[in-house]
Write a protein that holds these residues in place. Structure first.
Motif, short mmCIF file in Angstrom:
data_model
loop_
_atom_site.label_atom_id
_atom_site.label_comp_id
_atom_site.label_asym_id
_atom_site.label_seq_id
_atom_site.Cartn_x
_atom_site.Cartn_y
_atom_site.Cartn_z
N LEU A 95 9.67 -3.80 -19.99
CA LEU A 95 8.45 -3.19 -20.08
C LEU A 95 8.56 -1.86 -20.86
N PRO A 96 7.50 -1.48 -21.59
CA PRO A 96 7.83 -0.26 -22.58
C PRO A 96 7.89 0.73 -21.63
N GLU A 97 8.51 1.57 -22.18
CA GLU A 97 9.17 2.89 -21.12
C GLU A 97 7.95 3.73 -20.61
N ASP A 98 6.84 3.87 -20.96
CA ASP A 98 5.59 4.64 -20.47
C ASP A 98 5.09 3.87 -19.33
N GLU A 99 5.31 2.50 -19.24
CA GLU A 99 4.73 1.89 -18.08
C GLU A 99 5.74 1.67 -17.05
N VAL A 100 6.72 1.84 -17.13
CA VAL A 100 7.81 1.71 -16.23
C VAL A 100 7.52 2.25 -14.77
N GLU A 101 7.21 3.61 -14.89
CA GLU A 101 7.00 4.28 -13.53
C GLU A 101 5.83 3.70 -12.63
N GLU A 102 4.69 3.55 -13.45
CA GLU A 102 3.55 2.98 -12.86
C GLU A 102 3.66 1.61 -12.33
N ARG A 103 4.37 0.86 -13.13
CA ARG A 103 4.71 -0.64 -12.71
C ARG A 103 5.58 -0.58 -11.32
N VAL A 104 6.39 0.19 -11.42
CA VAL A 104 7.39 0.29 -10.33
C VAL A 104 6.68 0.56 -9.06
N LYS A 105 5.92 1.64 -8.98
CA LYS A 105 5.03 2.16 -8.13
C LYS A 105 4.15 0.93 -7.43
N VAL A 106 3.59 0.58 -8.38
CA VAL A 106 2.65 -0.63 -7.96
C VAL A 106 3.35 -1.81 -7.47
N GLU A 107 4.46 -2.27 -7.84
CA GLU A 107 5.25 -3.37 -7.23
C GLU A 107 5.95 -2.94 -5.89
N LEU A 108 6.12 -1.53 -5.64
CA LEU A 108 6.88 -1.22 -4.43
C LEU A 108 5.65 -1.07 -3.40
N ALA A 109 4.54 -0.73 -3.93
CA ALA A 109 3.32 -0.50 -2.91
C ALA A 109 2.91 -2.03 -2.34
N ILE A 110 2.87 -2.98 -3.40
CA ILE A 110 2.52 -4.34 -2.82
C ILE A 110 3.59 -4.84 -1.75
N ARG A 111 4.89 -4.76 -2.31
CA ARG A 111 5.84 -5.19 -1.17
C ARG A 111 5.98 -4.67 0.17
N LEU A 112 5.84 -3.31 0.07
CA LEU A 112 5.88 -2.71 1.22
C LEU A 112 4.71 -2.88 2.29
N TYR A 113 3.65 -3.05 1.75
CA TYR A 113 2.42 -3.36 2.20
C TYR A 113 2.43 -4.72 2.99
N GLU A 114 2.91 -5.83 2.10
CA GLU A 114 3.12 -7.08 2.47
C GLU A 114 4.14 -7.12 3.71
N ARG A 115 5.16 -6.24 3.89
CA ARG A 115 5.98 -6.15 4.96
C ARG A 115 5.84 -5.30 6.13
N GLY A 116 4.58 -4.86 5.78
CA GLY A 116 3.97 -3.75 6.91
C GLY A 116 4.66 -2.53 7.12
N ILE A 117 5.40 -2.34 6.21
CA ILE A 117 6.31 -0.84 6.21
C ILE A 117 5.00 0.29 5.70
N LEU A 118 4.30 -0.06 5.05
CA LEU A 118 3.01 0.77 4.62
C LEU A 118 1.79 0.38 5.02
N SER A 119 0.78 0.97 5.43
CA SER A 119 -0.58 0.81 5.71
C SER A 119 -1.13 0.42 4.42
N PHE A 120 -2.34 -0.26 4.46
CA PHE A 120 -3.24 -0.23 2.99
C PHE A 120 -3.38 0.90 2.46
N GLY A 121 -3.93 1.99 3.26
CA GLY A 121 -4.15 2.93 2.47
C GLY A 121 -3.08 3.70 1.81
N GLN A 122 -1.82 3.65 2.70
CA GLN A 122 -0.65 4.39 1.87
C GLN A 122 -0.19 3.85 0.83
#
Length: 83
Positions: free
Chosen positions: A15-42
């Motif tokens: 990934l381009p360096e300037d996209e890493v933080e955003e992409r990691v946050k998005v991927e983390l959000a999806i996976r934590l939501y799928e596992r029920g660790i975060l609510s939809f809003g969180q």
């Protein structure tokens, strides 16, 4: 605001360096939501997306659209009021 976590990521990330933080946050959000660790809003806030953008993202990722019994009841009430 929340806690700041610093993580060193391997150089092999394609990934381009300037996209890493955003992409990691998005991927983390999806996976934590799928596992029920975060609510939809969180999860959508972690991803930095509004409700509709996060729903579109979940659909693209094959996670489906969140819709629970509470939302169904609310929608049925609104429909009853419109009738």
């Amino acid at each position: 605001m929340g806690k700041k976590i610093v993580v060193e990521l391997p150089e092999m990330l394609k990934l381009p360096e300037d996209e890493v933080e955003e992409r990691v946050k998005v991927e983390l959000a999806i996976r934590l939501y799928e596992r029920g660790i975060l609510s939809f809003g969180q999860a959508r806030r972690l991803a930095g997306l509004n409700k509709w953008e996060f729903i579109e993202l979940l659909v693209r990722e094959g996670s489906g659209i969140p819709y629970d019994e509470e939302e169904l009841e609310s929608d049925l009430e609104v429909l009853g009021e419109l009738s």
